[in-house]
Design an enzyme around this catalytic site. Structure first.
Site, PDB file in Angstrom:
ATOM      1  CB  SER A  76      -0.689   0.046   1.574  1.00 21.17           C
ATOM      2  OG  SER A  76      -1.293   1.349   2.140  1.00 21.17           O
ATOM      3  CE1 TYR A 123      -3.820  -2.074   5.497  1.00 16.15           C
ATOM      4  CE2 TYR A 123      -3.113   0.595   4.944  1.00 16.15           C
ATOM      5  CZ  TYR A 123      -3.642  -0.776   4.545  1.00 16.15           C
ATOM      6  OH  TYR A 123      -3.716  -1.160   3.061  1.00 16.15           O
ATOM      7  CD  GLU A 175      -2.387   5.233   4.462  1.00 19.01           C
ATOM      8  OE1 GLU A 175      -1.607   5.576   5.535  1.00 19.01           O
ATOM      9  OE2 GLU A 175      -2.440   6.387   4.079  1.00 19.01           O
TER      10      GLU A 175
HETATM   11  P1  NAP Z   1     -11.475  -4.497   1.918  1.00 18.01           P
HETATM   12  O1  NAP Z   1     -12.862  -4.213   0.651  1.00 18.01           O
HETATM   13  O2  NAP Z   1     -11.006  -4.075   3.476  1.00 18.01           O
HETATM   14  O3  NAP Z   1     -11.159  -6.059   1.941  1.00 18.01           O
HETATM   15  C1  NAP Z   1     -10.612  -7.227   2.430  1.00 18.01           C
HETATM   16  C2  NAP Z   1     -10.815  -8.444   2.501  1.00 18.01           C
HETATM   17  O4  NAP Z   1      -9.952  -8.932   3.415  1.00 18.01           O
HETATM   18  C3  NAP Z   1     -12.389  -8.701   2.818  1.00 18.01           C
HETATM   19  O5  NAP Z   1     -12.762  -9.830   2.139  1.00 18.01           O
HETATM   20  C4  NAP Z   1     -11.975  -9.510   4.626  1.00 18.01           C
HETATM   21  O6  NAP Z   1     -12.984 -10.487   4.708  1.00 18.01           O
HETATM   22  C5  NAP Z   1     -10.921  -9.969   4.069  1.00 18.01           C
HETATM   23  N1  NAP Z   1     -10.026 -10.136   5.987  1.00 18.01           N
HETATM   24  C6  NAP Z   1      -9.830  -9.790   6.402  1.00 18.01           C
HETATM   25  N2  NAP Z   1      -9.131  -9.988   8.090  1.00 18.01           N
HETATM   26  C7  NAP Z   1      -9.707 -11.130   7.741  1.00 18.01           C
HETATM   27  C8  NAP Z   1      -8.887 -12.538   8.054  1.00 18.01           C
HETATM   28  N3  NAP Z   1      -8.425 -12.798   9.528  1.00 18.01           N
HETATM   29  N4  NAP Z   1      -9.567 -13.890   7.557  1.00 18.01           N
HETATM   30  C9  NAP Z   1      -9.302 -13.990   5.812  1.00 18.01           C
HETATM   31  N5  NAP Z   1      -9.700 -12.918   5.193  1.00 18.01           N
HETATM   32  C10 NAP Z   1      -9.850 -11.579   6.135  1.00 18.01           C
HETATM   33  O7  NAP Z   1      -9.966  -4.308   1.174  1.00 18.01           O
HETATM   34  P2  NAP Z   1      -9.648  -3.223   0.092  1.00 18.01           P
HETATM   35  O8  NAP Z   1     -10.026  -2.188  -0.515  1.00 18.01           O
HETATM   36  O9  NAP Z   1     -10.420  -4.857  -1.277  1.00 18.01           O
HETATM   37  O10 NAP Z   1      -8.181  -4.069  -0.038  1.00 18.01           O
HETATM   38  C11 NAP Z   1      -7.586  -5.349  -0.709  1.00 18.01           C
HETATM   39  C12 NAP Z   1      -5.659  -5.346  -0.045  1.00 18.01           C
HETATM   40  O11 NAP Z   1      -5.170  -3.902  -0.753  1.00 18.01           O
HETATM   41  C13 NAP Z   1      -6.394  -5.444   1.455  1.00 18.01           C
HETATM   42  O12 NAP Z   1      -4.952  -5.967   1.654  1.00 18.01           O
HETATM   43  C14 NAP Z   1      -5.703  -3.768   0.934  1.00 18.01           C
HETATM   44  O13 NAP Z   1      -4.674  -3.455   2.881  1.00 18.01           O
HETATM   45  C15 NAP Z   1      -4.957  -3.084   0.303  1.00 18.01           C
HETATM   46  N6  NAP Z   1      -4.882  -1.810  -0.687  1.00 18.01           N
HETATM   47  C16 NAP Z   1      -6.008  -1.265  -0.515  1.00 18.01           C
HETATM   48  C17 NAP Z   1      -5.454  -0.347  -1.289  1.00 18.01           C
HETATM   49  C18 NAP Z   1      -7.109   0.413  -1.577  1.00 18.01           C
HETATM   50  O14 NAP Z   1      -7.173   1.851  -1.951  1.00 18.01           O
HETATM   51  N7  NAP Z   1      -8.582  -0.215  -1.679  1.00 18.01           N
HETATM   52  C19 NAP Z   1      -5.252   0.172  -1.431  1.00 18.01           C
HETATM   53  C20 NAP Z   1      -3.006  -0.979  -1.051  1.00 18.01           C
HETATM   54  C21 NAP Z   1      -3.396  -1.378  -0.898  1.00 18.01           C
HETATM   55  P3  NAP Z   1     -14.623  -9.599   4.812  1.00 18.01           P
HETATM   56  O15 NAP Z   1     -14.989  -9.523   3.703  1.00 18.01           O
HETATM   57  O16 NAP Z   1     -14.619 -10.913   5.884  1.00 18.01           O
HETATM   58  O17 NAP Z   1     -14.294  -9.070   6.001  1.00 18.01           O
HETATM   59  O1  F7E Z   2      -8.247   7.947   4.579  1.00 17.45           O
HETATM   60  C1  F7E Z   2      -9.086  11.701   5.300  1.00 17.45           C
HETATM   61  C2  F7E Z   2      -8.436  10.576   5.681  1.00 17.45           C
HETATM   62  O2  F7E Z   2     -10.061   6.351   5.362  1.00 17.45           O
HETATM   63  C3  F7E Z   2      -8.234   8.712   2.669  1.00 17.45           C
HETATM   64  C4  F7E Z   2      -6.883   1.611   2.587  1.00 17.45           C
HETATM   65  O3  F7E Z   2      -7.757   1.240   1.448  1.00 17.45           O
HETATM   66  O4  F7E Z   2      -6.283   3.521   1.161  1.00 17.45           O
HETATM   67  C5  F7E Z   2      -6.477   3.356   2.099  1.00 17.45           C
HETATM   68  O5  F7E Z   2      -6.621   4.105   3.333  1.00 17.45           O
HETATM   69  C6  F7E Z   2      -8.376  10.555   3.665  1.00 17.45           C
HETATM   70  C7  F7E Z   2      -7.431  10.070   5.319  1.00 17.45           C
HETATM   71  O6  F7E Z   2      -8.165   5.814   3.249  1.00 17.45           O
HETATM   72  C8  F7E Z   2     -12.744  10.985   6.846  1.00 17.45           C
HETATM   73  O7  F7E Z   2      -7.578  11.042   7.415  1.00 17.45           O
HETATM   74  C9  F7E Z   2     -11.335  12.401   6.336  1.00 17.45           C
HETATM   75  O8  F7E Z   2      -5.581  11.288   5.091  1.00 17.45           O
HETATM   76  O9  F7E Z   2     -10.376   6.882   2.959  1.00 17.45           O
HETATM   77  P1  F7E Z   2      -9.482   6.585   3.768  1.00 17.45           P
HETATM   78  P2  F7E Z   2      -6.963   5.265   3.586  1.00 17.45           P
HETATM   79  O10 F7E Z   2      -6.170   5.578   5.126  1.00 17.45           O
HETATM   80  O11 F7E Z   2      -5.961   6.278   2.979  1.00 17.45           O
HETATM   81  C10 F7E Z   2      -4.788   3.066   1.507  1.00 17.45           C
HETATM   82  C11 F7E Z   2      -3.718   2.874  -0.303  1.00 17.45           C
HETATM   83  C12 F7E Z   2      -4.969   1.327   1.738  1.00 17.45           C
HETATM   84  O12 F7E Z   2      -3.395   0.528   1.687  1.00 17.45           O
HETATM   85  C13 F7E Z   2      -6.297   1.467   2.698  1.00 17.45           C
HETATM   86  O13 F7E Z   2      -6.090   0.525   2.752  1.00 17.45           O
HETATM   87  O14 F7E Z   2      -9.310  10.758   3.816  1.00 17.45           O
HETATM   88  N1  F7E Z   2     -10.492  11.474   6.062  1.00 17.45           N
HETATM   89  N2  F7E Z   2     -12.563  12.650   7.239  1.00 17.45           N
HETATM   90  C14 F7E Z   2     -11.594  10.179   6.223  1.00 17.45           C
HETATM   91  N3  F7E Z   2     -11.311   8.908   6.142  1.00 17.45           N
HETATM   92  C15 F7E Z   2     -12.424   8.690   6.731  1.00 17.45           C
HETATM   93  N4  F7E Z   2     -12.223   6.799   6.401  1.00 17.45           N
HETATM   94  N5  F7E Z   2     -13.265   8.969   7.034  1.00 17.45           N
HETATM   95  C16 F7E Z   2     -13.823  10.088   7.757  1.00 17.45           C
HETATM   96  O15 F7E Z   2     -14.821  10.685   7.919  1.00 17.45           O
END
Ligand code: NAP
Ligand code: F7E
Length: 380
Positions: free
Chosen positions: A130, A153, A132
């Protein structure tokens, strides 16, 4: 027929990736957690009874904390490719549950890597790393930018990143990190900021919600469209050599910009009043369409307020991807723009609540050869 195992198949990315792999002829196996309510909404449209001769999607119970079960699954399925997407993926929640996040998001990766090593199978491994991990490293960030994690995280993801590199170097595994910047879609979890905003807009217009409470409006993110990003996850495993790739759009926008554009698209112009971190979003004007659709929304209404509970102890202020390597090696460039992403998500949330939409999101996708029908995205 290639066989893939997806952990996190019920999540946002897992569901699109499953769709993409199935449409490319794969047999897909997914790891799902047992839960007391259904957690397979995002993949129900892909599922066929396993007795059906056409079935190519198979689901298996397991949990990333259970190394025995994970090892059995990897050994029994013998996948050609493993996409390890499962994680406790919410950054704010990771401050409340740092140990759990380390166990699942960090050690979970080690458990899968060990399962592969111990079972002796040859498989390609994708780790969902990520942006992050870059934390407060200056933008733009690329594959050689040092990691400076700013949350439990991110720290867990840095550990998992290096374990993936270690298994590649030490055991000659085809193990890769996709360092993905934020990617969003109508299937994004409702507590991530983009979806929280687009969903709130639909609810406010429908008269089911009065206000939207947010945290830090100034944070900047590089937001892309998820169906395009899962193609990169696949492309990374199709290269001749295992490697790590940064994937993003190269553009960055603040949360405030997202709010303004999303409300504007729905017909509500927002102006900000009040002190710096605690500004309020007030209705400045309304489009004619909105005046008819939502007569309860008036000029001067406060629709957005700040609730400090959404602030993070340490924030990541500015992320923007440098995607030169992905462009060159994977031949990948994102098509969907920031404005189009917002329109797609607002259209979808309005549709979900049963309202007519301005429809520009769907139009934009069609023009780019991406067909969006019945909850499915088909990339042209
Ligand atoms: P998400 O919607 O939160 O999905 C997370 C998945 O992990 C769900 O299927 C969840 O199952 C499963 N999971 C959580 N805890 C588990 C456990 N203990 N054992 C087995 N499965 C478990 O995340 P996403 O947005 O699709 O992201 C996919 C991956 O990419 C994650 O690793 C995230 O950290 C990473 N990532 C995301 C972003 C982004 O912007 N979306 C960017 C960079 C990296 P349930 O449905 O049962 O909760
Ligand atoms: O926050 C600000 C918050 O939770 C984005 C995950 O998929 O992307 C995701 O992480 C920004 C942050 O995403 C609210 O403080 C303001 O600066 O949508 P977010 P994230 O933290 O960037 C990365 C790449 C991952 O890997 C992660 O798995 O928005 N923010 N107000 C807020 N964020 C949330 N959630 N809720 C608010 O009310």
């Amino acid at each position: 027929m290639k066989r893939a195992l997806i952990t996190g198949i019920t999540g946002q990315d897992g569901s699109y990736l499953a769709e993409f792999l199935l449409s490319n002829g794969y047999e897909v196996h997914g790891l799902i957690r047992r839960s007391s309510t259904f957690n397979t909404d995002r993949i129900d449209h892909l599922y066929l009874d396993p007795h059906d001769p056409q079935a190519r999607l198979f689901l298996h119970y397991g949990d990333l904390s259970d190394s025995g079960q994970v090892t059995n699954l990897v050994y029994n399925i013998q996948p050609d490719e493993i996409y390890h997407l499962a994680a406790q993926s919410h950054v704010r929640v990771s401050f409340d549950m740092p140990e759990f996040t380390g166990n699942i998001t960090g050690l979970g990766t080690t458990r899968i890597l060990e399962a592969v090593r111990r079972s002796g199978i040859r498989t390609k491994f994708y780790q969902a790393s990520s942006s992050e991990m870059f934390g407060d490293a200056p933008a733009p960030q690329n594959e050689i930018t040092p990691f400076r994690p700013r949350s439990p995280y991110a720290a867990a993801k840095v550990y998992a990143y290096w374990m993936t590199v270690n298994y590649r170097d030490g055991y000659h595994m085809f193990a890769c990190n996709g360092i993905l910047f934020n990617h969003e879609s109508p299937r994004r979890g409702e507590t991530f900021v983009t979806r929280k905003i687009t969903r709130a807009i639909a609810y406010i217009i429908a008269g089911k919600q009065k206000k939207l409470y947010l945290g830090n409006l100034e944070a900047k993110r590089d937001w892309g469209f998820t169906p395009e990003y899962v193609v990169c996850q696949w492309l990374i495993l199709q290269q001749d050599k295992p490697d790590d790739y940064v994937i993003g759009t190269g553009e960055s926008h603040s949360v405030k910009e997202f709010v303004e554009l999303a409300f504007k698209y729905a017909g509500i112009e927002i102006e900000w009043k009040g002190v710096e971190a605690y500004q309020k979003g007030i209705v400045k004007s309304l489009s004619c369409r909105l005046q008819t659709l939502a007569s309860h929304v008036k000029v001067g209404d406060t629709l957005i307020e700040i609730d400090p509970k959404y602030f993070r102890p340490t924030e990541v202020d500015f992320l923007r991807a440098d995607i030169i390597k992905a462009k060159k090696n994977l031949g990948w460039v994102p098509k969907v723009t920031f404005e189009e992403l917002i329109k797609i998500m607002v259209d979808s949330d309005m549709e979900l609540i049963g309202m007519n939409t301005p429809g520009e999101g769907k139009k934009a996708l069609k023009e780019k050869g991406i067909h969006w029908t019945e909850n499915k995205f088909i990339l042209g």
